[in-house]
Design an enzyme around this catalytic site. Structure first.
Site, PDB file in Angstrom:
ATOM      1  N   ASP A 167      40.960  36.364  21.394  1.00 28.55           N
ATOM      2  CA  ASP A 167      41.153  37.583  22.171  1.00 28.55           C
ATOM      3  C   ASP A 167      41.203  38.747  21.181  1.00 28.55           C
ATOM      4  O   ASP A 167      40.789  38.595  20.036  1.00 28.55           O
ATOM      5  CB  ASP A 167      42.395  37.502  23.074  1.00 28.55           C
ATOM      6  CG  ASP A 167      43.690  37.249  22.299  1.00 28.55           C
ATOM      7  OD1 ASP A 167      43.731  37.520  21.080  1.00 28.55           O
ATOM      8  OD2 ASP A 167      44.669  36.779  22.917  1.00 28.55           O
ATOM      9  N   SER A 189      53.697  34.960  18.593  1.00 24.98           N
ATOM     10  CA  SER A 189      52.623  34.380  19.402  1.00 24.98           C
ATOM     11  C   SER A 189      51.625  33.567  18.596  1.00 24.98           C
ATOM     12  O   SER A 189      50.923  32.720  19.160  1.00 24.98           O
ATOM     13  CB  SER A 189      51.877  35.480  20.158  1.00 24.98           C
ATOM     14  OG  SER A 189      51.307  36.420  19.264  1.00 24.98           O
ATOM     15  N   HIS A 220      44.382  37.530  18.560  1.00 25.81           N
ATOM     16  CA  HIS A 220      44.642  36.193  18.028  1.00 25.81           C
ATOM     17  C   HIS A 220      43.350  35.478  17.640  1.00 25.81           C
ATOM     18  O   HIS A 220      42.386  35.485  18.406  1.00 25.81           O
ATOM     19  CB  HIS A 220      45.389  35.349  19.067  1.00 25.81           C
ATOM     20  CG  HIS A 220      46.654  35.979  19.553  1.00 25.81           C
ATOM     21  ND1 HIS A 220      46.706  36.738  20.703  1.00 25.81           N
ATOM     22  CD2 HIS A 220      47.909  35.968  19.043  1.00 25.81           C
ATOM     23  CE1 HIS A 220      47.951  37.170  20.889  1.00 25.81           C
ATOM     24  NE2 HIS A 220      48.692  36.723  19.897  1.00 25.81           N
TER      25      HIS A 220
END
Length: 375
Positions: free
Chosen positions: A350, A59, A353
């Site tokens: 978040d 991600s 990340h």
């Protein structure tokens, strides 16, 4: 294409057939597409070409490959992308750009690296690079299964093979080999293996020790890099794991009442990094080619977390989205989570990340430290 036709249409049509005109226009398009389209911030030697940035991993460098999947590991909704071009949520796990985008921008290749599986991807984008990365991916096969729908690394390689064939159809085999050989390959993976696999699933810890699990990760990472080399890649950056124990979600879950960095998570990341670095060194010596490089991302991110004010940050132990304690992917949404007004105050977007600002600082440091080893 229209400019090519309109400016000199009468003269060209007098001398050339329409088929030759079409060939010439396609040639110019290809030439322009493989030439830098943005101003390079990183200076590379003259007569050195980096035609594309090609990305694999999780991600951290996903740009939307999971958008059409039934999976928790997707973020193609607001407030993700709030600071991206047009404020659009593309599937990048941040408020704005992610490392692959920033690397391409710094090298002057193009502003963003698109997701390979984007249905609106333009063919010419293939010439300057794409990302195959997928949220939830890991070096251990079980890791991606936990994400329920992420794209495992072996499947990312299958997409890469498909990508190579598309390049051959566009520019021929010789030019394709040139693009693969001279492009910068970025591999960022490993966080999910440690955080979401080893420390989340008790059966995994019954079967593996932290030493044997990180050894498995490092061996699979070396095999992945060697596979890329076999495809013709000669500029490969293999990133280690970040200080996973210091990301907000892990501090919330396992950091105790004061939400300290989780030492055992960080120790696992450091152990993996030590093994990965050694494996990449051995691989480079075996191939007698020093073009596969281990990248330490642990140290620069930890420095931002421990010394945020030195970099213009105010908050390093919480994310910008919601409470900043646990919100990530579906929990970070416009309905149940507010967003901090000044994203540049935060190291993390978040609870897992970093923000674009943090990524920019880290990428600049890493390119300055490692890129000259290729040239």
């Amino acid at each position: 294409m229209e400019r090519c036709r309109s400016g000199h249409h009468r003269i060209i049509s007098y001398y050339l057939s329409s088929s030759l005109i079409l060939f010439w226009c396609i040639f110019v398009l290809v030439l322009l597409s493989t030439t830098s389209t943005t101003n390079a911030l990183v200076k590379i030697p003259k007569n050195t070409t980096v035609p594309a940035v090609i990305v694999f991993g999780d991600s951290i460098v996903d740009a939307g490959n999971n958008d059409d999947m039934i999976t928790e590991a997707r973020c193609d909704y607001a407030p993700y992308g709030i600071d991206f071009d047009g404020g659009v949520a593309t599937g990048r796990f941040s408020n704005g750009k992610v490392p692959g985008d920033i690397v391409a921008e710094e090298l002057g290749i193009k502003p963003n690296i698109p997701a390979y599986r984007n249905p609106n991807l333009k063919p010419e984008e293939l010439l300057t690079g794409v990302t195959f990365a997928s949220g939830g991916a890991g070096y251990v096969p079980l890791t991606t299964k936990i994400a329920v729908g992420g794209i495992p690394l072996p499947q990312q390689l299958i997409y890469f093979e498909e990508y190579i064939e598309k390049l051959k159809q566009m520019v021929g085999e010789k030019r394709t080999k040139f693009i693969i050989k001279n492009s910068l390959f970025v591999v960022i993976c490993g966080s999910n293996d440690i955080a979401n696999d080893f420390f989340t699933l008790p059966p995994v810890r019954l079967h593996y020790t932290v030493a044997s699990f990180t050894a498995l990760m490092a061996d699979n990472a070396r095999s992945f890099a060697q596979t890329l080399y076999g495809y013709g890649a000669r500029r490969i950056l293999v990133f280690g794991a970040p200080p996973i124990g210091c990301v907000p979600s892990q501090r919330t879950v396992a950091g105790g009442p004061t939400r300290d960095c989780v030492a055992r998570f960080n120790d696992a990341a450091k152990l993996f990094n030590t093994k990965l670095s050694a494996n990449i060194d051995v691989l480079s010596r075996t191939l007698q080619d020093p073009t596969i490089i281990y990248i330490d991302i642990y140290s620069p991110l930890l420095d931002l977390i421990l010394n945020p004010h030195q970099y213009g940050f105010k908050v390093a132990n919480k994310g910008c989205c919601g409470t900043g304690l646990i919100e990530v992917t579906a929990l970070c949404n416009n309905y149940t989570a507010s967003v901090c007004p000044i994203r540049s105050d935060y190291v993390f977007w978040d609870s897992f990340h970093p923000t674009e600002k943090a990524y920019r600082i880290i990428v600049a440091k890493l390119l300055d430290r490692y890129l000259n080893r290729f040239f």
